[in-house]
Design a protein around this motif. Structure first.
Motif, PDB file in Angstrom:
ATOM      1  N   PRO A 107       0.822  -1.218   0.000  1.00 45.64           N
ATOM      2  CA  PRO A 107       0.000   0.000   0.000  1.00 45.64           C
ATOM      3  C   PRO A 107       0.858   1.272   0.000  1.00 45.64           C
ATOM      4  CG  PRO A 107      -0.850  -1.594   1.570  1.00 45.64           C
ATOM      5  CD  PRO A 107       0.453  -2.138   1.094  1.00 45.64           C
ATOM      6  N   TYR A 108       0.410   2.263  -0.762  1.00 47.79           N
ATOM      7  CA  TYR A 108       1.202   3.487  -0.958  1.00 47.79           C
ATOM      8  C   TYR A 108       1.489   4.203   0.361  1.00 47.79           C
ATOM      9  CZ  TYR A 108       2.540   8.076  -2.774  1.00 47.79           C
ATOM     10  OH  TYR A 108       3.214   9.239  -3.039  1.00 47.79           O
ATOM     11  N   ILE A 109       0.509   4.265   1.255  1.00 45.27           N
ATOM     12  CA  ILE A 109       0.695   5.013   2.499  1.00 45.27           C
ATOM     13  C   ILE A 109       1.786   4.391   3.360  1.00 45.27           C
ATOM     14  CG2 ILE A 109      -1.101   3.736   3.743  1.00 45.27           C
ATOM     15  CD1 ILE A 109      -0.320   7.493   4.046  1.00 45.27           C
ATOM     16  N   LYS A 110       1.885   3.057   3.340  1.00 40.26           N
ATOM     17  CA  LYS A 110       2.940   2.392   4.111  1.00 40.26           C
ATOM     18  C   LYS A 110       4.313   2.664   3.502  1.00 40.26           C
ATOM     19  CE  LYS A 110       0.006  -1.220   6.040  1.00 40.26           C
ATOM     20  NZ  LYS A 110      -0.213  -2.654   6.276  1.00 40.26           N
ATOM     21  N   LEU A 111       4.357   2.738   2.174  1.00 41.63           N
ATOM     22  CA  LEU A 111       5.623   3.074   1.517  1.00 41.63           C
ATOM     23  C   LEU A 111       6.049   4.502   1.839  1.00 41.63           C
ATOM     24  CD1 LEU A 111       4.905   1.391  -1.921  1.00 41.63           C
ATOM     25  CD2 LEU A 111       6.732   0.748  -0.337  1.00 41.63           C
ATOM     26  N   VAL A 112       5.081   5.423   1.893  1.00 39.91           N
ATOM     27  CA  VAL A 112       5.399   6.807   2.250  1.00 39.91           C
ATOM     28  C   VAL A 112       6.009   6.865   3.655  1.00 39.91           C
ATOM     29  CG1 VAL A 112       4.362   9.042   2.861  1.00 39.91           C
ATOM     30  CG2 VAL A 112       3.718   7.906   0.734  1.00 39.91           C
ATOM     31  N   ILE A 113       5.447   6.122   4.586  1.00 39.67           N
ATOM     32  CA  ILE A 113       5.956   6.127   5.959  1.00 39.67           C
ATOM     33  C   ILE A 113       7.366   5.539   6.028  1.00 39.67           C
ATOM     34  CG2 ILE A 113       5.593   5.177   8.273  1.00 39.67           C
ATOM     35  CD1 ILE A 113       2.559   5.331   7.662  1.00 39.67           C
ATOM     36  N   VAL A 114       7.601   4.465   5.285  1.00 39.04           N
ATOM     37  CA  VAL A 114       8.948   3.884   5.246  1.00 39.04           C
ATOM     38  C   VAL A 114       9.942   4.890   4.669  1.00 39.04           C
ATOM     39  CG1 VAL A 114      10.404   2.102   4.190  1.00 39.04           C
ATOM     40  CG2 VAL A 114       8.157   1.497   5.095  1.00 39.04           C
ATOM     41  N   GLN A 115       9.540   5.578   3.597  1.00 38.66           N
ATOM     42  CA  GLN A 115      10.433   6.581   2.996  1.00 38.66           C
ATOM     43  C   GLN A 115      10.690   7.733   3.957  1.00 38.66           C
ATOM     44  OE1 GLN A 115      11.271   4.237   0.442  1.00 38.66           O
ATOM     45  NE2 GLN A 115      12.082   6.224  -0.138  1.00 38.66           N
ATOM     46  N   MET A 116       9.693   8.089   4.767  1.00 43.77           N
ATOM     47  CA  MET A 116       9.895   9.152   5.766  1.00 43.77           C
ATOM     48  C   MET A 116      10.943   8.723   6.793  1.00 43.77           C
ATOM     49  SD  MET A 116       5.929  10.297   6.336  1.00 43.77           S
ATOM     50  CE  MET A 116       6.263  11.331   7.768  1.00 43.77           C
ATOM     51  N   ILE A 117      10.867   7.471   7.222  1.00 42.29           N
ATOM     52  CA  ILE A 117      11.854   6.967   8.185  1.00 42.29           C
ATOM     53  C   ILE A 117      13.256   6.998   7.575  1.00 42.29           C
ATOM     54  CG2 ILE A 117      12.597   4.891   9.434  1.00 42.29           C
ATOM     55  CD1 ILE A 117       9.587   4.172   9.676  1.00 42.29           C
ATOM     56  N   LEU A 118      13.351   6.566   6.323  1.00 44.81           N
ATOM     57  CA  LEU A 118      14.652   6.539   5.646  1.00 44.81           C
ATOM     58  C   LEU A 118      15.172   7.944   5.373  1.00 44.81           C
ATOM     59  CD1 LEU A 118      13.919   3.682   3.080  1.00 44.81           C
ATOM     60  CD2 LEU A 118      15.187   3.509   5.217  1.00 44.81           C
ATOM     61  N   PHE A 119      14.244   8.881   5.137  1.00 43.11           N
ATOM     62  CA  PHE A 119      14.681  10.264   4.863  1.00 43.11           C
ATOM     63  C   PHE A 119      15.341  10.876   6.103  1.00 43.11           C
ATOM     64  CE2 PHE A 119      14.001  14.869   4.206  1.00 43.11           C
ATOM     65  CZ  PHE A 119      14.679  15.000   3.009  1.00 43.11           C
ATOM     66  N   VAL A 120      14.912  10.455   7.284  1.00 41.52           N
ATOM     67  CA  VAL A 120      15.582  10.910   8.507  1.00 41.52           C
ATOM     68  C   VAL A 120      17.059  10.525   8.463  1.00 41.52           C
ATOM     69  CG1 VAL A 120      15.713  10.649  11.011  1.00 41.52           C
ATOM     70  CG2 VAL A 120      13.482  10.815   9.895  1.00 41.52           C
ATOM     71  N   LEU A 121      17.317   9.315   8.001  1.00 47.06           N
ATOM     72  CA  LEU A 121      18.706   8.849   7.895  1.00 47.06           C
ATOM     73  C   LEU A 121      19.471   9.641   6.834  1.00 47.06           C
ATOM     74  CD1 LEU A 121      20.236   6.767   9.488  1.00 47.06           C
ATOM     75  CD2 LEU A 121      19.643   5.051   7.784  1.00 47.06           C
ATOM     76  N   GLN A 122      18.775   9.995   5.759  1.00 46.97           N
ATOM     77  CA  GLN A 122      19.411  10.840   4.728  1.00 46.97           C
ATOM     78  C   GLN A 122      19.826  12.188   5.335  1.00 46.97           C
ATOM     79  OE1 GLN A 122      20.025  10.044   1.547  1.00 46.97           O
ATOM     80  NE2 GLN A 122      18.523   8.587   0.818  1.00 46.97           N
TER      81      GLN A 122
END
Length: 220
Positions: A107-122
């Motif tokens: 689901p797209y919303i779950k992917l958005v949340i995962v990308q948000m978590i990874l963006f913190v690392l970026q």
């Protein structure tokens, strides 16, 4: 189960965060955390622009500029970094989530949340590198945590040196964490999920290398 978006816990407690997100039926605090990420990105990119991070090619043109042209160029670089601070999270969070939504069954919303978590690392990587670049007076090609330095011993192409300088320890960590999340969310073959992730980052590194290859001085 209601999943409350907690970005730091997504990094520090990935097993628990993945389980909660996988079984989530509703999500809270998504908009608030998105605003926070955009604000933080804006600040980090603006600070990097103030110290001239990423404008190494511009430095070569300083001796050929008048005082007015120099001040104008500095303002242009700072403005460019601020705009990038807004565009970068949009691309990394929403467009990349769209890519993985197309190639997986998540689901797209779950992917958005995962990308948000990874963006913190970026952002953590950028925050860590700013004082390092300023204190050591080096550019991204000399990033000691990337393959950029090693590549300079074997390559003469500036483009490919920029490319390898994008491959850092942080990027490997981000890929590993993204695979950790997505392999459980998707019913597709794990190797296919990993292949999609690797292809995505290869494409982003090629694009970033191209942008770095274009000298800023050309546009000043």
């Amino acid at each position: 189960m209601v999943y409350q978006v907690r970005l730091i816990k997504g990094l520090l407690e990935p097993h628990r965060s993945r389980y909660q997100l996988q079984n989530a039926e509703a999500v809270t605090k998504l908009g608030l955390k998105l605003l926070f990420l955009y604000f933080l990105s804006l600040i980090v990119f603006a600070i990097g622009g103030y110290f001239g991070i990423g404008s190494e090619s511009f430095s070569k043109e300083i001796t050929n500029m008048s005082a007015e042209e120099f001040e104008g160029a500095k303002l242009l670089i700072l403005s460019g970094n601020i705009i990038t601070g807004i565009i970068d999270p949009s691309i990394y969070i929403f467009l990349s989530a769209l890519f993985f939504w197309i190639v997986t069954d998540i689901p797209y919303i779950k992917l958005v949340i995962v990308q948000m978590i990874l963006f913190v690392l970026q952002l953590v990587e950028k925050i860590f590198l700013i004082p390092l670049f300023v204190l050591m007076d080096i550019g991204s090609d000399a990033n000691p945590f990337s393959l950029g330095i090693i590549s300079q011993y074997f390559l003469r192409s500036d483009y490919f040196i920029h490319f390898f300088s994008e491959i850092t320890i942080f990027q490997f960590l981000i890929i590993a964490l993204q695979y950790f999340y997505l392999k459980e969310f998707s019913e597709r073959n794990n190797y296919l999920v990993l292949l999609m992730i690797v292809l995505f980052y290869l494409a982003t590194w090629f694009v970033k290398a191209f942008l770095a290859y274009i000298q800023v001085g050309v546009f000043v």
